[in-house]
Design a protein around this motif. Sequence first.
Motif, PDB file in Angstrom:
ATOM      1  N   SER A  48      21.739  44.113  32.035  1.00 18.92           N
ATOM      2  CA  SER A  48      22.965  43.497  31.529  1.00 18.92           C
ATOM      3  C   SER A  48      23.079  43.604  30.009  1.00 18.92           C
TER       4      SER A  48
ATOM      5  N   GLN B 143      27.347  40.078  34.863  1.00 18.25           N
ATOM      6  CA  GLN B 143      26.198  40.603  34.136  1.00 18.25           C
ATOM      7  C   GLN B 143      26.294  42.100  33.847  1.00 18.25           C
ATOM      8  N   ILE B 144      26.900  42.857  34.735  1.00 13.77           N
ATOM      9  CA  ILE B 144      27.007  44.299  34.484  1.00 13.77           C
ATOM     10  C   ILE B 144      28.440  44.667  34.144  1.00 13.77           C
TER      11      ILE B 144
END
Lengths: 126, 440
Positions: A48, B143-144
């Motif tokens: 992330s 998160q991504i």
Amino acid sequence: MDTLNLLQETATALGSDVATHAGFPNPAAGRTRTPLSLDKLLITSPASTYLFRIRGHSWHDSGIYDGDIAVVNRALRPKPSAIVVYTTDTGELCIAKWSKICPQHTTQDATLWGVVSATIHLTLNS
Amino acid sequence: MYALIDCNNFFVSCERLFRPEFATVPVVVLSSNDGCAISRSAEAKALGITMGEPLHKLRERFTVIDPTSPCSVPSQGRPSVVAYSANFELYGDISERIVSTLCSITPQIEIYSVDEAFLDLSPLDIDNYIKWGGRIRDYLLRQIGIPVSIGIAPTKTLCKLASHHAKKDLSTGGMVYLDPYHNAAHYQQRLQDTAVEAVWGVGWRLAPKLRVEGISTALELARLRPRQAQQLMHIQGRRLVTELSGTACLPLKQATPPQHAIARGRQFGHDTDSLGVITAAVTSLAARAAAELRREHQRAHDATVLLSTNRRKPNYTRRALAIRLTAPTADTGTICRALIETLEQGFEPYKYHKAEVILHNLSSDQLLQIDLLGKVDARSTERSERRMHALDSIRAKYGSASLGYASEHLSTAWQPRKALSSPRYTSHWQELPVATIVAD
């Protein structure tokens, strides 16, 4: 690229002997040690974490300069004092204090892109 | 219980991550050489843009916006669409982030394609699948930064069907849990609403055959008797029907079986009859195929070069040059040398459009080479292996541009056009995304 490293590695990989003449043996040899890793320090969650280039000259007082690199972690929840990357109304990616974008401390997740966990400033200009 | 995690128009989502201004406008990603649409945003689908629609057709109907030019003002009148060249380096990086995140949830994972993965949920302790799926979806989005659809079901075939509904039906919130044993009415409704063509494993060949038999929905297919299914569609059909009715027979495929051939191909940016340019292209493709060969721990005994002219132009021509290598090898140098020699002897100067290198007749590099004819020199084999190991490890550490064979670099004229490509945001220091400071 470090040419010497590259040559040495090529030589080692090809199996030629690179002689290391040792007068005094390395006292730390044989003790297990892990070299310090900047990756580990700066990137706590690789999946992330994204890197950004910072543009703008108005944060010299905070030690953040034009061209610096921002380590941006999408996994973190921002504290009011955090520096964040966020999306403006026009869809631009900008960098600011979270408290400034979100003064009431409401979680406007739609605008938040990620939390800046570190900035990197190279003192010798690359 | 299985889950299918399926990224929504994955390539477009990767581009949008760094260009939020395109979050709600029609966006497509084009195939290599800016040929045709291979990923379409929901807005682009709504405009009627089909999968594989060529760029020149898009230009007839829409104002095509170049995302790389700074001022992209949509014109009045015609609808506009943002068109990107494929940036596979970026998509590969984001795909790895998703896979590594999923692997941290469970190691029981099958990577089905660049944007789809099956998870085996049975070893996990999940009491509410709907909540769990929603959490995974939020997690990946936050998160991504990539939106996904999730289908959860007792079989992989039902997972596919569920994720299809999760994507199409916005009321699902991107997540469908399908289980005949848990909620039979919901299961029946979903299968009733699925055309038989949309079922995983029913191809364009099988679908008309089923329609003739009066089977037009997934539910009707699921209700076939196993014997009837086998008569209609052989053993695969029986398995398909069993899977649709909720009993798993397709296990998770974790290791990919060894390939029978490795092929690397490219369309040229411009058609060419220059031997030098084609040699560079062929060497570069052969080097990539050989590297893949070594990653798979295989050796090739045969190599083929395929050259073809543009199919859309008159006098379409294909030329194949096949060679047998002296002994099975994975040595880039050996393979390239043999290919270049053959190319120089057998080259006919047509205006070629595409080159392909295929390595076939593969065998494991763990097998001992039987040397009855004295063709294999053990010493030179060992030296070759060390050389290739050095090449691969240096390229892995310093990047693929650090070391290569000279003939790969004779010419770059063959490389495809990527006029509309976004920066390689995650893999090149000079191409990082930019964040602008907003003064206090």
